[in-house]
Write a protein that holds these residues in place. Structure first.
Motif, PDB file in Angstrom:
ATOM      1  N   ALA A 155       0.827  -1.217   0.000  1.00 46.78           N
ATOM      2  CA  ALA A 155       0.000   0.000   0.000  1.00 46.78           C
ATOM      3  C   ALA A 155       0.854   1.256   0.000  1.00 46.78           C
ATOM      4  CB  ALA A 155      -0.934   0.003   1.211  1.00 46.78           C
ATOM      5  N   LEU A 156       2.050   1.174   0.574  1.00 39.69           N
ATOM      6  CA  LEU A 156       2.970   2.311   0.512  1.00 39.69           C
ATOM      7  C   LEU A 156       3.560   2.451  -0.874  1.00 39.69           C
ATOM      8  CD1 LEU A 156       4.999   2.090   3.870  1.00 39.69           C
ATOM      9  CD2 LEU A 156       3.238   3.757   3.258  1.00 39.69           C
ATOM     10  N   GLU A 157       3.959   1.321  -1.453  1.00 39.33           N
ATOM     11  CA  GLU A 157       4.657   1.371  -2.737  1.00 39.33           C
ATOM     12  C   GLU A 157       3.733   1.734  -3.892  1.00 39.33           C
ATOM     13  OE1 GLU A 157       6.548  -2.430  -3.014  1.00 39.33           O
ATOM     14  OE2 GLU A 157       8.280  -1.815  -1.794  1.00 39.33           O
ATOM     15  N   ASP A 158       2.479   1.268  -3.854  1.00 37.02           N
ATOM     16  CA  ASP A 158       1.576   1.611  -4.964  1.00 37.02           C
ATOM     17  C   ASP A 158       0.750   2.865  -4.682  1.00 37.02           C
ATOM     18  OD1 ASP A 158      -0.485   0.878  -3.251  1.00 37.02           O
ATOM     19  OD2 ASP A 158      -0.969  -0.980  -4.299  1.00 37.02           O
ATOM     20  N   HIS A 159       1.060   3.554  -3.570  1.00 35.29           N
ATOM     21  CA  HIS A 159       0.439   4.840  -3.222  1.00 35.29           C
ATOM     22  C   HIS A 159      -1.070   4.729  -3.014  1.00 35.29           C
ATOM     23  CE1 HIS A 159       3.951   7.415  -5.047  1.00 35.29           C
ATOM     24  NE2 HIS A 159       4.369   6.462  -4.230  1.00 35.29           N
ATOM     25  N   SER A 160      -1.539   3.552  -2.577  1.00 32.03           N
ATOM     26  CA  SER A 160      -2.970   3.391  -2.332  1.00 32.03           C
ATOM     27  C   SER A 160      -3.340   3.616  -0.871  1.00 32.03           C
ATOM     28  CB  SER A 160      -3.425   1.988  -2.758  1.00 32.03           C
ATOM     29  OG  SER A 160      -2.764   0.982  -1.988  1.00 32.03           O
ATOM     30  N   HIS A 161      -2.360   3.745   0.008  1.00 27.58           N
ATOM     31  CA  HIS A 161      -2.622   3.962   1.441  1.00 27.58           C
ATOM     32  C   HIS A 161      -3.380   5.289   1.630  1.00 27.58           C
ATOM     33  CE1 HIS A 161      -1.822   4.829   5.680  1.00 27.58           C
ATOM     34  NE2 HIS A 161      -1.641   3.526   5.820  1.00 27.58           N
TER      35      HIS A 161
ATOM     36  N   TRP B 251      -1.356   8.378   1.478  1.00 28.67           N
ATOM     37  CA  TRP B 251      -0.979   8.764   0.112  1.00 28.67           C
ATOM     38  C   TRP B 251      -2.157   9.430  -0.600  1.00 28.67           C
ATOM     39  CZ3 TRP B 251       3.153   9.971  -2.159  1.00 28.67           C
ATOM     40  CH2 TRP B 251       4.369   9.337  -1.903  1.00 28.67           C
ATOM     41  N   GLN B 252      -3.356   8.893  -0.406  1.00 30.17           N
ATOM     42  CA  GLN B 252      -4.529   9.468  -1.059  1.00 30.17           C
ATOM     43  C   GLN B 252      -4.714  10.929  -0.647  1.00 30.17           C
ATOM     44  OE1 GLN B 252      -6.592   7.807  -3.420  1.00 30.17           O
ATOM     45  NE2 GLN B 252      -4.809   6.462  -3.335  1.00 30.17           N
ATOM     46  N   ARG B 253      -4.462  11.237   0.642  1.00 32.25           N
ATOM     47  CA  ARG B 253      -4.593  12.618   1.103  1.00 32.25           C
ATOM     48  C   ARG B 253      -3.609  13.523   0.372  1.00 32.25           C
ATOM     49  NH1 ARG B 253      -6.015  16.452   5.257  1.00 32.25           N
ATOM     50  NH2 ARG B 253      -5.507  18.338   4.112  1.00 32.25           N
ATOM     51  N   LEU B 254      -2.370  13.058   0.240  1.00 34.43           N
ATOM     52  CA  LEU B 254      -1.353  13.882  -0.416  1.00 34.43           C
ATOM     53  C   LEU B 254      -1.668  14.093  -1.891  1.00 34.43           C
ATOM     54  CD1 LEU B 254       0.439  14.057   2.054  1.00 34.43           C
ATOM     55  CD2 LEU B 254       2.368  13.431   0.613  1.00 34.43           C
ATOM     56  N   LYS B 255      -2.101  13.027  -2.562  1.00 35.94           N
ATOM     57  CA  LYS B 255      -2.397  13.146  -3.987  1.00 35.94           C
ATOM     58  C   LYS B 255      -3.578  14.081  -4.223  1.00 35.94           C
ATOM     59  CE  LYS B 255      -2.477   8.632  -4.830  1.00 35.94           C
ATOM     60  NZ  LYS B 255      -2.491   7.359  -5.617  1.00 35.94           N
TER      61      LYS B 255
ATOM     62  N   PHE C 182       3.322  13.170  -7.041  1.00 30.30           N
ATOM     63  CA  PHE C 182       2.727  12.061  -6.309  1.00 30.30           C
ATOM     64  C   PHE C 182       1.522  11.445  -7.028  1.00 30.30           C
ATOM     65  CE2 PHE C 182       4.173  14.940  -2.666  1.00 30.30           C
ATOM     66  CZ  PHE C 182       5.428  14.374  -2.639  1.00 30.30           C
ATOM     67  N   ALA C 183       0.666  12.272  -7.573  1.00 31.43           N
ATOM     68  CA  ALA C 183      -0.536  11.762  -8.235  1.00 31.43           C
ATOM     69  C   ALA C 183      -0.186  11.180  -9.596  1.00 31.43           C
ATOM     70  CB  ALA C 183      -1.566  12.883  -8.382  1.00 31.43           C
ATOM     71  N   ASP C 184      -1.010  10.250 -10.041  1.00 31.70           N
ATOM     72  CA  ASP C 184      -0.836   9.611 -11.346  1.00 31.70           C
ATOM     73  C   ASP C 184      -2.136   9.806 -12.120  1.00 31.70           C
ATOM     74  OD1 ASP C 184      -1.348   7.080 -13.141  1.00 31.70           O
ATOM     75  OD2 ASP C 184       0.828   7.199 -12.875  1.00 31.70           O
ATOM     76  N   LEU C 185      -2.026  10.404 -13.308  1.00 34.11           N
ATOM     77  CA  LEU C 185      -3.237  10.767 -14.044  1.00 34.11           C
ATOM     78  C   LEU C 185      -4.051   9.549 -14.465  1.00 34.11           C
ATOM     79  CD1 LEU C 185      -1.938  13.696 -16.263  1.00 34.11           C
ATOM     80  CD2 LEU C 185      -3.221  13.810 -14.135  1.00 34.11           C
ATOM     81  N   THR C 186      -3.381   8.412 -14.651  1.00 33.60           N
ATOM     82  CA  THR C 186      -4.099   7.204 -15.049  1.00 33.60           C
ATOM     83  C   THR C 186      -4.837   6.588 -13.865  1.00 33.60           C
ATOM     84  OG1 THR C 186      -2.398   6.782 -16.726  1.00 33.60           O
ATOM     85  CG2 THR C 186      -3.862   4.951 -16.151  1.00 33.60           C
ATOM     86  N   ASP C 187      -4.142   6.476 -12.734  1.00 35.29           N
ATOM     87  CA  ASP C 187      -4.719   5.794 -11.566  1.00 35.29           C
ATOM     88  C   ASP C 187      -5.626   6.702 -10.737  1.00 35.29           C
ATOM     89  OD1 ASP C 187      -3.274   3.594 -12.308  1.00 35.29           O
ATOM     90  OD2 ASP C 187      -1.615   3.993 -10.934  1.00 35.29           O
ATOM     91  N   ASP C 188      -5.423   8.004 -10.825  1.00 30.88           N
ATOM     92  CA  ASP C 188      -6.105   8.923  -9.908  1.00 30.88           C
ATOM     93  C   ASP C 188      -7.133   9.811 -10.609  1.00 30.88           C
ATOM     94  OD1 ASP C 188      -4.583   7.988  -7.709  1.00 30.88           O
ATOM     95  OD2 ASP C 188      -2.900   9.197  -8.391  1.00 30.88           O
ATOM     96  N   ALA C 189      -7.807   9.233 -11.607  1.00 34.00           N
ATOM     97  CA  ALA C 189      -8.798  10.016 -12.361  1.00 34.00           C
ATOM     98  C   ALA C 189      -9.924  10.516 -11.464  1.00 34.00           C
ATOM     99  CB  ALA C 189      -9.359   9.173 -13.506  1.00 34.00           C
ATOM    100  N   LEU C 190     -10.342   9.716 -10.490  1.00 32.23           N
ATOM    101  CA  LEU C 190     -11.427  10.144  -9.592  1.00 32.23           C
ATOM    102  C   LEU C 190     -10.989  11.316  -8.722  1.00 32.23           C
ATOM    103  CD1 LEU C 190     -12.964   6.714  -8.478  1.00 32.23           C
ATOM    104  CD2 LEU C 190     -13.928   8.394 -10.073  1.00 32.23           C
ATOM    105  N   LEU C 191      -9.734  11.276  -8.239  1.00 32.25           N
ATOM    106  CA  LEU C 191      -9.221  12.402  -7.459  1.00 32.25           C
ATOM    107  C   LEU C 191      -9.103  13.658  -8.321  1.00 32.25           C
ATOM    108  CD1 LEU C 191      -6.411  10.773  -5.257  1.00 32.25           C
ATOM    109  CD2 LEU C 191      -8.644  11.624  -4.505  1.00 32.25           C
ATOM    110  N   LEU C 192      -8.732  13.481  -9.594  1.00 31.44           N
ATOM    111  CA  LEU C 192      -8.641  14.626 -10.497  1.00 31.44           C
ATOM    112  C   LEU C 192     -10.022  15.245 -10.700  1.00 31.44           C
ATOM    113  CD1 LEU C 192      -7.145  16.470 -12.474  1.00 31.44           C
ATOM    114  CD2 LEU C 192      -7.325  14.665 -14.207  1.00 31.44           C
ATOM    115  N   ASP C 193     -11.041  14.404 -10.875  1.00 31.39           N
ATOM    116  CA  ASP C 193     -12.413  14.921 -11.015  1.00 31.39           C
ATOM    117  C   ASP C 193     -12.818  15.697  -9.759  1.00 31.39           C
ATOM    118  OD1 ASP C 193     -12.702  13.834 -13.528  1.00 31.39           O
ATOM    119  OD2 ASP C 193     -13.645  11.987 -12.825  1.00 31.39           O
ATOM    120  N   TRP C 194     -12.478  15.140  -8.598  1.00 33.62           N
ATOM    121  CA  TRP C 194     -12.788  15.814  -7.321  1.00 33.62           C
ATOM    122  C   TRP C 194     -12.105  17.177  -7.247  1.00 33.62           C
ATOM    123  CZ3 TRP C 194      -9.014  17.125  -3.728  1.00 33.62           C
ATOM    124  CH2 TRP C 194      -9.477  17.636  -2.505  1.00 33.62           C
TER     125      TRP C 194
END
Length: 708
Positions: A217-223, A226-230, A663-675
């Protein structure tokens, strides 16, 4: 999921390592301070956001007997033997016993203090990778500490560092900066981050995770930390882009209202064009016309696949500008591309401008001084209504009388300062309208993030008569088949491009050079076939002569480096051979392929690749070649290119100056980008002071780059 830690780091109220010593007058920064600056660590928040690249677990002691070959472990043991050996080279060899097993420690670089620390009878704490071998179990260069000290309650961070900055020093500086950093909440809970980890808790945890955390969870930034930072980072990016857009909307630009007169330059140009506009060109033209008629400066990106007709859209926009009594500048990154634009636009516009006592000017660095001065004078007087050129357009000596529209082709190949310099040519209080063009389509996630301050127009329709291009992957050992294909095309009166990646031999890269390839092809194809050579080191006049002869079909095969990547338009060329295709980037391969398929003849692109000794090409190169073979859609190519390279390389980060996501990844974090996109306008409208603090925290001075 691990519990939210109240504070995995030492309490900030307790003593912490002091920051680097202040600089005495005249002494300059210390080596440590210079190294920290190179890493971009200037503010306390910079240290807080400088997260570890990995972690070491020093929270527990294990038994040697429980460690398997290849395991990384920490033991406490007694030194039973210690000696300096000279076979096969000088080394310190130490044997330790923890009661369950013995292990040999080897140090090829060591100090007298280490010898003393590892004297026989000493009890030590050793951490390293265990390897089994003929000589028994070993650790090479493990870390050694005194035994019996209190074990840490968090994983030990390992930071990316540079020469002159040892890991313990960097850890101390980061810990101190994190303790000092102001990490109060800038996102109001009622509109944004309900239930999320507090920022300080998230950062404390990511610097010093508890040992029960999932390493995955640390390495794939899913913790959740990490979500807060992204989320914070994406919000900062969206806020800065929205600020830039609103600041631009508050500026004033010349109003270039369309002229209804039948004799307007715009109407006359439409009348003399030798083709009808596509539906996409008409739609985009209307979008630009609407922008130019407003008081706020246009900031529009015109994207379209190779051959979609961006140049004619730019010409019609220039005509609107000139109709209103102003000047237009078009800047391209290379002289060949600028010359292609100049050739088309002067043919369409110069006769029409001459009737008005106006002209098209040409400015490049290779011009003789007398010619360049004459052109600069025409620009300053206003006689040059349209100015086309390279970087010479933004030189200090070039002064416009009434610049109202700046067109930048292949905008990602210009630096921030260059784009700002062109905008600064307008003079006075008015900003010029800005139209940027790119043949590299922008994937949706990039348009929503890095280009959020731009209006984007898309030419998604190719002009009629364009033939689809067949793309073939061919291994180097089938080179003779490619030569036969060239003979077949030449026999039908067609022309061929052959692209090489290098001009001359390199000791580091074993590639055929363009000169050798030209000579080889000339020998194989016979005297009746004219084989030309084009590369970036040729004098400009020679390059122009070769291109003119190829355009006139006096040169049948053009061997070239990537100088023909953009802008070259020879409809009779129906075959493109790209040698060592595995060495090229995906966007570059797509651009090169777009040089054929511009006429009615069936066209093909051969990607000639050289497998390595194992008969394979690298994974990344294979992904690029596969994408080229599977699709000719520029948007799909761009999407895959973004996946392969990431946004930094895709955008040419060093050129663009865009503050890239860490920190953020445009492919994996599309929902955070929408937010973040939805929250940014609320923040700016309802909490402007907090929004500014948020941008300052995350971007600092980088936000200024967005003005370009």
């Amino acid at each position: 999921m691990p519990r939210k830690p109240s504070s995995p780091t030492p309490d900030p109220s307790k003593p912490t390592a002091a920051p680097s010593a202040p600089v005495s007058p005249g002494t300059g920064p210390s080596l440590v301070q210079r190294a920290l600056r190179k890493l971009g660590l200037l503010r306390d928040i910079d240290f807080a956001l400088y997260l570890p690249m990995r972690y070491e677990d020093e929270t527990r002691i294990v038994r040697l007997a429980d460690l398997r070959d290849g395991d990384l472990g920490q033991i406490e043991a007694v030194v039973t033997e210690s000696e300096v050996s000279f076979r096969p080279r000088r080394q310190l060899v130490v044997t330790v016993d923890d009661g369950s097993d013995t292990c040999q420690l080897r140090f090829f670089n060591f100090y007298p203090s280490q010898q003393k620390q590892l004297a026989v009878g000493a009890r030590v704490r050793v951490r390293g990778e265990v390897r089994g071998g003929f000589l028994g179990r070993q650790m090479m260069h493990p870390t050694v500490k005194a035994a019996g000290t209190v074990l840490p309650d968090a994983l030990t961070p390992v930071y990316s560092t540079i020469a002159g900055l040892a890991q313990p020093v960097l850890r101390r500086e980061v810990r101190a900066g994190l303790a000092r950093a102001v990490l109060d909440e800038t996102v109001p809970a009622q509109i944004g981050l309900r239930g999320a980890w507090p920022l300080r808790d998230a950062l404390n945890f990511l610097h010093y995770p508890t040992p029960d955390v999932s390493i995955a969870a640390l390495e794939d930034h899913s913790h959740p930390a990490w979500q807060r930072l992204k989320a914070e980072e994406l919000l900062a990016q969206q806020l800065s882009q929205l600020q830039a857009r609103r600041e631009r909307a508050a500026q004033r630009a010349p109003v270039l209202a369309p002229s209804p007169a039948a004799e307007s330059l715009h109407a006359r140009l439409l009348g003399v064009l030798p083709f009808a506009l596509t539906g996409a060109q008409q739609r985009v033209g209307e979008e630009i016309t609407h922008d130019l008629a407003r008081t706020a400066p246009m900031h529009r990106l015109l994207q379209g696949d190779v051959g979609s007709g961006k140049t004619v859209v730019a010409a019609l926009a220039a005509a609107r500008c000139i109709d209103a009594g102003f000047q237009c500048a078009l800047m391209a990154p290379t002289e060949i591309l600028a010359a292609q634009h100049f050739g088309k636009l002067i043919g369409w516009l110069d006769p029409l401008l001459a009737e008005r006592g106006l002209r098209v000017a040409w400015l490049t660095g290779s011009q003789k001084k007398k010619e360049r001065d004459a052109m600069a004078a025409a620009v300053e007087s206003g006689e040059a209504a349209l100015v086309i050129g390279t970087h010479a357009v933004i030189s200090e000596k070039v002064r416009f009388k009434r610049l109202a529209l700046a067109v930048i082709d292949e905008q990602h190949r210009f630096g921030v300062a260059q784009r700002l310099a062109l905008r600064g040519k307008a003079g006075g209080d008015l900003e010029p309208h800005l139209l940027m063009m790119s043949a590299t389509p922008i994937p949706r996630t990039l348009a929503m993030s890095y280009y959020a301050d731009l209006d984007v127009s898309t030419l998604d329709e190719l002009p009629p008569g364009r033939t689809p291009i067949v793309t073939k992957l061919v291994a180097e050992h089938r080179r003779d088949e490619v030569i036969d294909r060239i003979r077949h095309q030449l026999a039908q009166g067609r022309q061929v491009y052959w692209v090489c990646p290098l001009i001359e031999e390199s000791e580091a890269v074993d590639l055929r050079n363009a000169t050798e390839t030209r000579d080889e092809l000339a020998g194989m194809l016979g005297d009746a076939v004219q084989v030309g050579l084009l590369h970036s080191r040729m004098p400009t006049a020679e390059k122009q002569d070769v291109m003119a002869r190829f355009t006139a079909n006096e040169v049948h095969v053009l061997v070239s480096t990537t100088v023909i990547e953009v802008g070259v338009d020879v409809p009779n060329a129906s075959l493109m051979v790209i040698e060592h295709a595995e060495r090229f980037g995906l966007s570059q391969l797509h651009q090169l392929r777009g040089r054929v398929g511009r006429g009615a003849a069936a066209s093909a692109c051969v990607l000639l690749y050289a497998p390595n000794e194992g008969g394979r090409v690298g994974e990344t190169a294979r992904a690029r070649l596969r994408a080229m073979a599977e699709t000719s859609d520029g948007f799909e190519i761009a999407r895959r290119d973004l996946e392969i390279r990431g946004p930094g390389e895709f955008l040419g980060a060093k050129q663009s100056g865009a503050p890239l996501l860490r920190f953020a990844d445009l492919t994996d974090d599309a929902l955070l980008l929408d937010w973040a996109r939805a929250l940014a306008p609320k923040m700016l409208d309802q909490h402007p002071a907090l929004a500014q603090r948020h941008v300052d925290r995350w971007l600092g001075s980088k936000a200024e780059y967005l003005k370009a």
